[in-house]
Scaffold this active site. Structure first.
Site, PDB file in Angstrom:
ATOM      1  N   ASP A 139       0.840  -1.192   0.000  1.00 31.43           N
ATOM      2  CA  ASP A 139       0.000   0.000   0.000  1.00 31.43           C
ATOM      3  C   ASP A 139       0.881   1.250   0.000  1.00 31.43           C
ATOM      4  OD1 ASP A 139      -2.237  -1.606   0.188  1.00 31.43           O
ATOM      5  OD2 ASP A 139      -2.403  -1.413   2.367  1.00 31.43           O
ATOM      6  N   LYS A 140       0.336   2.333  -0.501  1.00 34.56           N
ATOM      7  CA  LYS A 140       1.071   3.597  -0.580  1.00 34.56           C
ATOM      8  C   LYS A 140       1.733   3.950   0.751  1.00 34.56           C
ATOM      9  CE  LYS A 140       0.339   8.575  -1.220  1.00 34.56           C
ATOM     10  NZ  LYS A 140      -0.639   9.642  -1.514  1.00 34.56           N
TER      11      LYS A 140
END
Length: 320
Positions: A139-140
């Site tokens: 995830d970012k």
């Protein structure tokens, strides 16, 4: 090409303009895009076309048909990389929090792929033109170790290891609350949230998901835990921990920025607020990664230090 989304307005939902509601609940949506889709009849409420100003109500079913954008080829960008290892077949990087893995809606530049293309000049495109070399993703706002394929052969071999679950991955996270059982297994089916398409949720018709946990250290109202994935679902660790009332500390999406356990006095609450100021994202880090080298067949293992923000939170817990 198009894809369809269906949202059922949950009980107790306060009335809200349709365009505002969809902007907040459809991934990569903007109010402009939503309004255009409504005007073109691509949004139906209980099977009927409505205006953007329609007030959504509990029980209504919204059906959305959205066109799929053609894939865009990623461009090289001179972005520094924290490289842990590199040879002719692959490289291993320590991805920082805040960096998107590959280009997608709203993030066509500044991604890990843009940086990799500048560094490597060429990467295999077995996935598609926007994900060259990407075998797995984070995830970012999750930091940590990732392996990148530099050849088609390496990509195929590494992808099979991830698919067969023969890689070894370990995540560390600071989470809310303390545990009665120092280790255990969280099992709950995961799928898209029916009330918010940008989120995942535990749903009956979801896909099987299992997460192992073990406690490394416990504090007054937070714990440092080690996590291993038996399956690889989107947001799996974050959703599973929130499901058992131990959301990842600092996670703005899954209730990690609200006081979930422990602090009762005003002094303790003030301490929590100070800790939250130290980290703007979920305190989740992909700490280790192990796999077999596709060419040499040598077992390889990589470990990365906790980033500064998570280390600061832990230091604050040990020395309030």
């Amino acid at each position: 090409m198009s894809h369809e989304i269906e949202i059922v307005i949950p009980p107790g939902k306060k009335k809200e303009r349709l365009d505002v509601f969809l902007t907040h609940h459809v991934e990569n949506a903007t109010r402009n895009k939503v309004q255009r889709a409504i005007e073109k009849g691509m949004v139906l409420v209980d099977g009927k076309t409505v205006r953007s100003s329609h007030q959504v109500s509990p029980g209504e079913t919204i059906h959305i048909t959205l066109p799929k954008s053609p894939p865009q080829k990623a461009a090289p960008e001179n972005i520094p990389l924290d490289i842990l290892y590199e040879d002719d077949e692959l490289l291993v990087v320590n991805k920082p929090a805040g960096m998107v893995t590959h280009p997608a809606h709203g993030n066509y530049s500044g991604t890990l792929v843009n940086a990799l293309l500048y560094h490597c000049n060429h990467l295999p495109t077995l996935n598609d033109a926007t994900r060259p070399g990407i075998v797995h993703r984070l995830d970012k706002d999750t930091s940590g170790v990732m392996v990148i394929a530099k050849t088609d052969f390496a990509h195929a071999q590494l992808a099979k290891q991830f698919s067969d679950r023969t890689t070894s991955r370990e995540y560390w996270a600071v989470v809310w609350g303390t545990f009665h059982e120092k280790q255990g297994l969280i099992e709950a089916e995961l799928g898209r949230s029916k009330s918010d398409r940008k989120k995942m949720a535990v749903v009956k018709e979801g896909k099987h998901a299992a997460t192992e946990y073990s406690v490394i250290e416990q504090f007054e109202y937070l714990s440092l835990v080690r996590l291993k994935l038996q399956t690889g679902r989107t947001h799996q660790i974050r959703v599973h921990l929130a499901h058992v009332n131990h959301p990842v500390f600092g996670d703005p999406t899954y209730n990690g920025r609200h006081i979930v356990a422990g602090p009762g006095t005003s002094k303790q609450k003030a301490e929590v607020q100070q800790l939250l100021k130290l980290i703007s994202r979920q305190a989740l880090h992909a700490k280790t990664l192990g796999f077999v080298h596709p060419k040499t067949h040598r077992e390889m293992s990589f470990d990365s230090n906790l980033p500064a923000d998570i280390s600061s939170v832990l230091a604050g817990l040990k020395n309030p």
